[in-house]
Design an enzyme around this catalytic site. Sequence first.
Site, mmCIF file in Angstrom:
data_model
loop_
_atom_site.group_PDB
_atom_site.id
_atom_site.type_symbol
_atom_site.label_atom_id
_atom_site.label_comp_id
_atom_site.label_asym_id
_atom_site.label_seq_id
_atom_site.Cartn_x
_atom_site.Cartn_y
_atom_site.Cartn_z
ATOM 1 N N ASN A 40 0.800 -1.240 0.000
ATOM 2 C CA ASN A 40 0.000 0.000 0.000
ATOM 3 C C ASN A 40 0.830 1.285 0.000
ATOM 4 O O ASN A 40 0.305 2.364 0.247
ATOM 5 C CB ASN A 40 -0.979 0.008 1.184
ATOM 6 C CG ASN A 40 -0.255 -0.002 2.528
ATOM 7 O OD1 ASN A 40 0.982 -0.057 2.558
ATOM 8 N ND2 ASN A 40 -0.990 0.068 3.616
ATOM 9 N N HIS A 68 16.383 -13.082 11.011
ATOM 10 C CA HIS A 68 16.267 -11.620 11.098
ATOM 11 C C HIS A 68 17.213 -11.019 12.140
ATOM 12 O O HIS A 68 17.251 -9.800 12.289
ATOM 13 C CB HIS A 68 14.822 -11.256 11.440
ATOM 14 C CG HIS A 68 14.407 -11.792 12.776
ATOM 15 N ND1 HIS A 68 14.231 -13.145 13.022
ATOM 16 C CD2 HIS A 68 14.195 -11.176 13.952
ATOM 17 C CE1 HIS A 68 13.919 -13.313 14.286
ATOM 18 N NE2 HIS A 68 13.883 -12.150 14.885
ATOM 19 N N ASP A 69 17.932 -11.855 12.884
ATOM 20 C CA ASP A 69 18.877 -11.355 13.893
ATOM 21 C C ASP A 69 20.327 -11.517 13.463
ATOM 22 O O ASP A 69 21.240 -11.135 14.201
ATOM 23 C CB ASP A 69 18.704 -12.130 15.212
ATOM 24 C CG ASP A 69 17.343 -11.896 15.852
ATOM 25 O OD1 ASP A 69 16.781 -10.800 15.672
ATOM 26 O OD2 ASP A 69 16.862 -12.814 16.546
ATOM 27 N N ASP A 77 4.981 -16.763 14.923
ATOM 28 C CA ASP A 77 5.945 -16.469 15.980
ATOM 29 C C ASP A 77 5.164 -16.285 17.276
ATOM 30 O O ASP A 77 4.146 -15.592 17.302
ATOM 31 C CB ASP A 77 6.696 -15.171 15.638
ATOM 32 C CG ASP A 77 8.154 -15.227 16.035
ATOM 33 O OD1 ASP A 77 8.427 -15.585 17.190
ATOM 34 O OD2 ASP A 77 9.017 -14.891 15.194
ATOM 35 N N GLU A 94 13.163 -21.107 20.052
ATOM 36 C CA GLU A 94 14.418 -20.357 19.981
ATOM 37 C C GLU A 94 15.066 -20.460 21.356
ATOM 38 O O GLU A 94 14.479 -20.033 22.349
ATOM 39 C CB GLU A 94 14.152 -18.891 19.619
ATOM 40 C CG GLU A 94 15.449 -18.148 19.340
ATOM 41 C CD GLU A 94 15.376 -16.646 19.591
ATOM 42 O OE1 GLU A 94 16.195 -15.920 19.031
ATOM 43 O OE2 GLU A 94 14.513 -16.199 20.379
ATOM 44 N N ASP A 118 9.724 -17.620 20.628
ATOM 45 C CA ASP A 118 10.790 -16.659 20.906
ATOM 46 C C ASP A 118 11.413 -16.908 22.294
ATOM 47 O O ASP A 118 10.680 -17.056 23.274
ATOM 48 C CB ASP A 118 10.158 -15.251 20.874
ATOM 49 C CG ASP A 118 11.179 -14.138 20.816
ATOM 50 O OD1 ASP A 118 11.877 -14.035 19.802
ATOM 51 O OD2 ASP A 118 11.268 -13.371 21.789
ATOM 52 N N ASP A 163 3.086 2.489 2.033
ATOM 53 C CA ASP A 163 3.476 3.214 3.261
ATOM 54 C C ASP A 163 4.923 2.931 3.655
ATOM 55 O O ASP A 163 5.393 3.379 4.697
ATOM 56 C CB ASP A 163 2.513 2.916 4.422
ATOM 57 C CG ASP A 163 2.602 1.474 4.905
ATOM 58 O OD1 ASP A 163 3.356 0.673 4.285
ATOM 59 O OD2 ASP A 163 1.942 1.135 5.905
HETATM 60 C C1 NOJ Z 1 14.654 -13.092 19.725
HETATM 61 C C2 NOJ Z 1 14.161 -12.470 18.462
HETATM 62 O O1 NOJ Z 1 14.546 -13.264 17.383
HETATM 63 C C3 NOJ Z 1 14.721 -11.074 18.406
HETATM 64 O O2 NOJ Z 1 14.512 -10.446 17.172
HETATM 65 C C4 NOJ Z 1 14.109 -10.296 19.538
HETATM 66 O O3 NOJ Z 1 14.706 -9.010 19.595
HETATM 67 C C5 NOJ Z 1 14.303 -10.982 20.882
HETATM 68 N N1 NOJ Z 1 14.090 -12.401 20.824
HETATM 69 C C6 NOJ Z 1 13.354 -10.414 21.891
HETATM 70 O O4 NOJ Z 1 12.031 -10.792 21.587
#
Ligand code: NOJ
Length: 558
Positions: free
Chosen positions: A21, A327-328, A96, A254, A197, A23
């Site tokens: 969209n 993503h980390d 998630d 995780e 998570d 944004d």
């Molecule tokens: C793990 C997640 O993958 C990360 O992106 C997040 O910042 C921390 N847990 C806290 O939720």
Amino acid sequence: MAWWKESVVYQIYPRSFKDSNGDGIGDLKGITSKIEYLRKLGIDVIWLSPIYKSPNDDNGYDISDYQTIMDEFGTMKDFDELLETAHQNGIKIMMDLVVNHSSDEHSWFVESKSSKDNIKRDWYIWKPGKNGNEPTNWEASFKGSTWEYDETTGEYYLHLFSKKQPDLNWENPSLRREIYNMMTWWLDKGIDGFRMDVINFISKDTRYPEGEIIEGKKYGNGSKYYMNGPRIHEFLQEMNKEVLSKYDIITVGETPGVTPDEAKLYTGHNRNELNMVFQFEHMGLGDGSEGKWSNQPWKLSDLKQTLTRWQKGLEDDGWNSLYWNNHDQPRVVSRFGNDQEYRVVSAKMLATCLHMLQGTPYIYQGEEIGMTNVSFESLDQYKDIETLNAYNELVSGHRLSKEEMMKAIHDRGRDNARTPIHWDGTSNAGFTTGTPWIEVNPNYKEVNVERSIKDKGSIFYFYQKLIRLRKEHEIIVYGRYDLILENDEQIYAYTRSLNEEKLLVICNFSLESPKFTLPEGIEYTSSKLLISNYEVIDDETFTDFVMKPYEARVYKLI
Ligand code: NOJ
């Protein structure tokens, strides 16, 4: 045997995937518009990073309502459409689940902080100060203390991450019940599983001991008092009994800091906890005194040793997840491969090495086209809370120079993975018609989906083939892993064995041309090349050959 062992998962970080969209922020409709693309790639499951309502202190990992969609991402109707479209295309969706903490803007926390006798007071972790200080000396993952003082009641609350991410108190049975109800609500909607998570942080040592202080640091390390805490397995078994066991789903926890022995407790066959966990040992390679912010050179033998420990550790009981990226983490082709001249071959080599291991492989968005790290010049171009907080603390505390820190951010920062996906070579890489929330990697004209789809030799088609091979050869899923050439610093080679069959996987992690020699004792009568990232001439030998830079080959031996 289980479907989730035979699947390939694709992780979507919705904010950076596709904006529908204008944004500047990716959204659910954007994802729905790309399901066809994912079907072409051949993946089985999507892991969706959080899409719930959130003030976005940590891009959705701070949830203020678990049963509402984040405004920027769309509506529940958009979600239902996404789920339906995915299912119609044979793709499952794993959500998630962030329940170690919520947002401080969640109504539970607003109530909890309102007074000491509020009914939700005990849903979070509140403590009085100790001698005018915080209740413990623990350092938060995003720097500073894990405790924040709240004036309303004159007590501190615990937050292992940012102060806008207060930890939930799993000791409280009504909180646990509420979470199980919420999970059930999503599963009844038809979702196919959960990625949980930092799930091994939910049980704290309720004595709250002081953490060990490393010389020169202000805060202590409290992790042994909250990682794999005293009631963790009891909580997960309860969650399994109350919720997970009632559905045929995929679950992955995780779990930073777990060892293979601990992972067996989380994933063992008769444990009734989770299917698999994400371990971090291979991601920590190169960590120095300031963790990833003092990145050191790494050795291939260390990577092999770590992955081998996990392969062997879980071969009889438990199950591995396999990943290079999320993503980390920085982009793997920049980290363990070569993002310049050998970008394409090295991305294919890394994919081969990972996908031939035993476990369920995860592909992170953009990995399938070989997206690379980004080196933004200025700190303002970075958005990630972890990066910005670490910069402030380490640079102003004179623990790292500005230059050292910028270099570390370029090498290991989380925003490397969060720049928008390159769909084509048009402006903003076709991600948005507006201004993207984070800048696009400048190399999008060269690295993009449109080009990959047109080029039969692309990384995309290589991933497609790896996924197809997994469906065709049971040995790729179930075969036993054995490392060969243990000490070689250039070649990572291993075998997989199932019944009478073997796979031989040979990967050159270097820019050089080392010689591969098949060790004695690997017996076979015929061989077939399954996949390679350079052309291999039919009658070329593989028992003894000079490898090209970043070359990878997989043979099936019978
Ligand atoms: C793990 C997640 O993958 C990360 O992106 C997040 O910042 C921390 N847990 C806290 O939720």
